[in-house]
Design a protein around this motif. Structure first.
Motif, PDB file in Angstrom:
ATOM      1  N   TRP A 290       0.834  -1.197   0.000  1.00 55.50           N
ATOM      2  CA  TRP A 290       0.000   0.000   0.000  1.00 55.50           C
ATOM      3  C   TRP A 290       0.875   1.256   0.000  1.00 55.50           C
ATOM      4  CZ3 TRP A 290      -5.433  -0.488   2.327  1.00 55.50           C
ATOM      5  CH2 TRP A 290      -6.208   0.639   2.029  1.00 55.50           C
ATOM      6  N   ASP A 291       0.370   2.277  -0.653  1.00 59.86           N
ATOM      7  CA  ASP A 291       1.040   3.574  -0.756  1.00 59.86           C
ATOM      8  C   ASP A 291       1.442   4.078   0.637  1.00 59.86           C
ATOM      9  OD1 ASP A 291       1.848   6.151  -1.254  1.00 59.86           O
ATOM     10  OD2 ASP A 291      -0.007   6.804  -2.200  1.00 59.86           O
ATOM     11  N   PRO A 292       2.724   4.410   0.842  1.00 59.10           N
ATOM     12  CA  PRO A 292       3.173   4.877   2.160  1.00 59.10           C
ATOM     13  C   PRO A 292       2.536   6.200   2.590  1.00 59.10           C
ATOM     14  CG  PRO A 292       4.906   5.168   0.529  1.00 59.10           C
ATOM     15  CD  PRO A 292       3.846   4.337  -0.114  1.00 59.10           C
ATOM     16  N   LYS A 293       1.947   6.935   1.642  1.00 59.87           N
ATOM     17  CA  LYS A 293       1.219   8.147   2.034  1.00 59.87           C
ATOM     18  C   LYS A 293      -0.040   7.792   2.812  1.00 59.87           C
ATOM     19  CE  LYS A 293       2.915  11.108  -1.689  1.00 59.87           C
ATOM     20  NZ  LYS A 293       2.561  11.896  -2.901  1.00 59.87           N
ATOM     21  N   GLN A 294      -0.534   6.567   2.596  1.00 60.41           N
ATOM     22  CA  GLN A 294      -1.705   6.098   3.331  1.00 60.41           C
ATOM     23  C   GLN A 294      -1.300   5.319   4.592  1.00 60.41           C
ATOM     24  OE1 GLN A 294      -4.750   6.974   2.267  1.00 60.41           O
ATOM     25  NE2 GLN A 294      -3.847   8.008   0.503  1.00 60.41           N
ATOM     26  N   ILE A 295      -0.214   4.558   4.494  1.00 59.35           N
ATOM     27  CA  ILE A 295       0.306   3.816   5.647  1.00 59.35           C
ATOM     28  C   ILE A 295       1.756   4.242   5.854  1.00 59.35           C
ATOM     29  CG2 ILE A 295       0.812   1.540   6.607  1.00 59.35           C
ATOM     30  CD1 ILE A 295      -1.445   0.399   5.025  1.00 59.35           C
ATOM     31  N   LYS A 296       1.963   5.178   6.745  1.00 59.48           N
ATOM     32  CA  LYS A 296       3.283   5.805   6.901  1.00 59.48           C
ATOM     33  C   LYS A 296       4.365   4.817   7.316  1.00 59.48           C
ATOM     34  CE  LYS A 296       1.483  10.424   7.870  1.00 59.48           C
ATOM     35  NZ  LYS A 296       1.726  10.830   6.481  1.00 59.48           N
ATOM     36  N   SER A 297       3.984   3.765   8.059  1.00 63.01           N
ATOM     37  CA  SER A 297       4.980   2.792   8.505  1.00 63.01           C
ATOM     38  C   SER A 297       5.601   2.034   7.336  1.00 63.01           C
ATOM     39  CB  SER A 297       4.339   1.799   9.483  1.00 63.01           C
ATOM     40  OG  SER A 297       3.263   1.105   8.864  1.00 63.01           O
ATOM     41  N   ASN A 298       4.952   2.064   6.156  1.00 59.88           N
ATOM     42  CA  ASN A 298       5.513   1.381   4.991  1.00 59.88           C
ATOM     43  C   ASN A 298       6.755   2.083   4.450  1.00 59.88           C
ATOM     44  OD1 ASN A 298       3.654  -0.657   5.006  1.00 59.88           O
ATOM     45  ND2 ASN A 298       2.409   0.132   3.327  1.00 59.88           N
ATOM     46  N   THR A 299       6.934   3.354   4.796  1.00 62.44           N
ATOM     47  CA  THR A 299       8.076   4.123   4.287  1.00 62.44           C
ATOM     48  C   THR A 299       9.394   3.466   4.662  1.00 62.44           C
ATOM     49  OG1 THR A 299       6.808   6.172   4.456  1.00 62.44           O
ATOM     50  CG2 THR A 299       9.205   6.382   4.297  1.00 62.44           C
ATOM     51  N   GLU A 300       9.535   3.079   5.914  1.00 58.56           N
ATOM     52  CA  GLU A 300      10.777   2.455   6.400  1.00 58.56           C
ATOM     53  C   GLU A 300      11.048   1.138   5.674  1.00 58.56           C
ATOM     54  OE1 GLU A 300      12.547   0.586  10.562  1.00 58.56           O
ATOM     55  OE2 GLU A 300      10.868   2.006  10.626  1.00 58.56           O
ATOM     56  N   ASP A 301       9.984   0.357   5.454  1.00 58.28           N
ATOM     57  CA  ASP A 301      10.155  -0.945   4.796  1.00 58.28           C
ATOM     58  C   ASP A 301      10.503  -0.779   3.318  1.00 58.28           C
ATOM     59  OD1 ASP A 301       9.508  -2.347   7.181  1.00 58.28           O
ATOM     60  OD2 ASP A 301       7.403  -1.892   6.811  1.00 58.28           O
ATOM     61  N   ILE A 302       9.919   0.226   2.677  1.00 57.95           N
ATOM     62  CA  ILE A 302      10.249   0.506   1.272  1.00 57.95           C
ATOM     63  C   ILE A 302      11.725   0.872   1.146  1.00 57.95           C
ATOM     64  CG2 ILE A 302       9.872   2.151  -0.612  1.00 57.95           C
ATOM     65  CD1 ILE A 302       6.895   2.199   0.326  1.00 57.95           C
ATOM     66  N   ILE A 303      12.208   1.695   2.060  1.00 54.40           N
ATOM     67  CA  ILE A 303      13.631   2.093   2.050  1.00 54.40           C
ATOM     68  C   ILE A 303      14.516   0.859   2.217  1.00 54.40           C
ATOM     69  CG2 ILE A 303      15.413   3.343   3.342  1.00 54.40           C
ATOM     70  CD1 ILE A 303      13.215   5.453   3.968  1.00 54.40           C
ATOM     71  N   PHE A 304      14.125  -0.049   3.129  1.00 59.24           N
ATOM     72  CA  PHE A 304      14.907  -1.273   3.368  1.00 59.24           C
ATOM     73  C   PHE A 304      15.017  -2.100   2.093  1.00 59.24           C
ATOM     74  CE2 PHE A 304      14.794  -5.852   4.174  1.00 59.24           C
ATOM     75  CZ  PHE A 304      15.919  -6.030   4.967  1.00 59.24           C
ATOM     76  N   PHE A 305      13.893  -2.337   1.408  1.00 57.85           N
ATOM     77  CA  PHE A 305      13.913  -3.186   0.224  1.00 57.85           C
ATOM     78  C   PHE A 305      14.611  -2.513  -0.960  1.00 57.85           C
ATOM     79  CE2 PHE A 305      10.228  -5.147   2.479  1.00 57.85           C
ATOM     80  CZ  PHE A 305      10.785  -6.410   2.614  1.00 57.85           C
ATOM     81  N   GLU A 306      14.364  -1.225  -1.147  1.00 65.70           N
ATOM     82  CA  GLU A 306      15.010  -0.524  -2.262  1.00 65.70           C
ATOM     83  C   GLU A 306      16.522  -0.470  -2.062  1.00 65.70           C
ATOM     84  OE1 GLU A 306      11.538   2.453  -3.946  1.00 65.70           O
ATOM     85  OE2 GLU A 306      12.981   3.238  -2.488  1.00 65.70           O
ATOM     86  N   LYS A 307      16.952  -0.277  -0.845  1.00 63.91           N
ATOM     87  CA  LYS A 307      18.383  -0.237  -0.533  1.00 63.91           C
ATOM     88  C   LYS A 307      19.053  -1.569  -0.862  1.00 63.91           C
ATOM     89  CE  LYS A 307      19.690  -0.488   3.737  1.00 63.91           C
ATOM     90  NZ  LYS A 307      19.898  -0.195   5.184  1.00 63.91           N
ATOM     91  N   ASN A 308      18.272  -2.634  -0.758  1.00 61.55           N
ATOM     92  CA  ASN A 308      18.806  -3.971  -1.025  1.00 61.55           C
ATOM     93  C   ASN A 308      18.419  -4.494  -2.407  1.00 61.55           C
ATOM     94  OD1 ASN A 308      20.203  -4.932   1.573  1.00 61.55           O
ATOM     95  ND2 ASN A 308      18.267  -4.133   2.350  1.00 61.55           N
ATOM     96  N   TRP A 309      18.029  -3.599  -3.289  1.00 62.71           N
ATOM     97  CA  TRP A 309      17.779  -3.906  -4.699  1.00 62.71           C
ATOM     98  C   TRP A 309      16.643  -4.908  -4.899  1.00 62.71           C
ATOM     99  CZ3 TRP A 309      20.121  -0.527  -7.777  1.00 62.71           C
ATOM    100  CH2 TRP A 309      21.278   0.094  -7.291  1.00 62.71           C
ATOM    101  N   ILE A 310      15.697  -4.867  -3.996  1.00 55.33           N
ATOM    102  CA  ILE A 310      14.482  -5.673  -4.159  1.00 55.33           C
ATOM    103  C   ILE A 310      13.399  -4.783  -4.756  1.00 55.33           C
ATOM    104  CG2 ILE A 310      12.634  -6.911  -2.942  1.00 55.33           C
ATOM    105  CD1 ILE A 310      14.749  -7.876  -0.958  1.00 55.33           C
TER     106      ILE A 310
END
Length: 372
Positions: A290-310
């Motif tokens: 879900w869009d992190p603008k709707q679920i703010k806690s997703n922002t941290e997880d998106i950063i984790f996965f993008e940083k690891n090329w997922i």
């Protein structure tokens, strides 16, 4: 609950004896006689609770042993091909389809769900009761920590003589499962019974009637309705809080080619690290949340996965509320469970593992659309 009742009985007896003996105006022989009589009466009244408690404890220990055996022997080779009917939203036609299912029920409609606010579904449930169909419903009382989300549905349905029960939050943090039993079919979904689930959300919905799963789902429903804590498990159903965490790790850990995931939110550290290990070993890992603008806690997880090329996507439309994954293009898993520690280890949740080439292809097409 029964354990507390047993303690309360003993405590009442002890309190009575203590206060009674302190009264110096009453002769000692009379104190002893009356204490014996009252104690016998109270022990008799508590005996059923006492034996129920020990019986329940023995059953839980037995169920726990069966669960351990089931998890030890669980493997992907046991995942069966199932000819399930598969639906997806957003599409209002599937709201009409679900209402049609309820309208055509002959004997029973059982629903266990986190949120129930959709007016057409509520009306269909009341109409079914008016036709003398056995309608029973279990609702979460503390949706979003607010007791009033389901209250309108609860009041409206109970006024129509529908049997509605709030789930027991002492057994599970949230009752977050989303399933129907309609006559001899079961319906397992990722969605709540709300209008937005059908009109705006990406959700999945399965219908089937194999007897083994139907019997187990009925057993689960009956236990939850009675506020009884039961440890339930089989090879194709995935049930929180008992076996979902272990089965999810087993299935994801078995991936040799690809893991494609839908989830509203993905924060459990064990699962995140497992996906990272799979990515490093060359597995194609893709995630849609879900869009992190709707679920703010997703922002941290998106950063984790993008940083690891997922590869991770979070489309603005449709809203990603689905909870599902496909492993190696073969093993499908659709459920009410989010990849959070609470959802897997503390909630009442329900999902199903299966194989079905047609559904796999439909899922792949939908996933690729949302990935864009």
């Amino acid at each position: 609950m029964k354990h507390e009742s047993r303690i309360n009985c003993r405590g009442w007896i002890f309190s009575f004896q203590k206060s009674f003996y302190k009264n110096k105006t009453i002769p000692m022989y009379f104190k002893k006689l009356l204490t014996v009589i009252v104690s016998l009466l109270l022990i008799t009244s508590c005996s059923n609770e006492y034996f129920d408690f020990h019986s329940s404890k023995e059953n839980l220990e037995k169920d726990s042993g069966n669960l351990s055996k089931n998890l030890e022997t669980f493997s992907l080779e046991k995942v069966e091909e199932k000819q399930l009917d598969f639906y997806t939203t957003p599409d209002k036609e599937f709201l009409n389809k679900l209402v049609w299912f309820i309208k055509n029920a002959k004997n029973r409609v059982y629903l266990e769900v986190y949120i129930l606010t959709e007016k057409d579904i509520i009306k269909a449930l009341k109409d079914a009761k008016a036709r003398w169909v056995d309608v029973q419903i279990i609702l979460e009382k503390n949706v979003y920590w607010a007791w009033n989300v389901n209250k309108k549905a609860y009041d409206s349905l109970t006024w129509s003589w529908v049997s509605v029960t709030y789930a027991n939050n002492d057994n599970y943090v949230y009752t977050h499962a989303k399933f129907f039993v309609i006559d001899d079919s079961y319906l397992i979904s990722t969605w709540n019974m709300s209008y937005s689930s059908f009109i705006y959300n990406r959700e999945f919905f399965l219908v089937w009637k194999d007897k083994e799963n139907l019997d187990l789902i009925l057993y689960l429903f009956d236990s939850d309705r009675k506020w009884e804590e039961k440890i339930i498990s089989n090879n194709s159903l995935v049930i929180s809080p008992f076996d979902s965490f272990d089965k999810i790790r087993t299935i994801l850990g078995s991936a040799k080619k690809s893991i494609w995931i839908y989830d509203e939110t993905l924060s459990d550290e064990t699962i995140k690290n497992l996906l990272l290990e799979k990515k490093k070993s060359g597995i194609d890992v893709k995630i849609i949340i879900w869009d992190p603008k709707q679920i703010k806690s997703n922002t941290e997880d998106i950063i984790f996965f993008e940083k690891n090329w997922i590869q991770i996507k979070y489309p603005k439309k449709p809203f990603i509320h689905a909870k599902a994954f496909l492993v190696d293009g073969e093993i499908m898993y659709i459920w009410s469970i989010n990849f959070t520690t609470n959802s897997m280890k503390n909630n009442r949740e329900l999902g199903i593992i299966f194989k079905n080439k047609n559904i796999n292809n439909d899922f792949i097409n939908i996933f690729n659309q949302d990935l864009q």
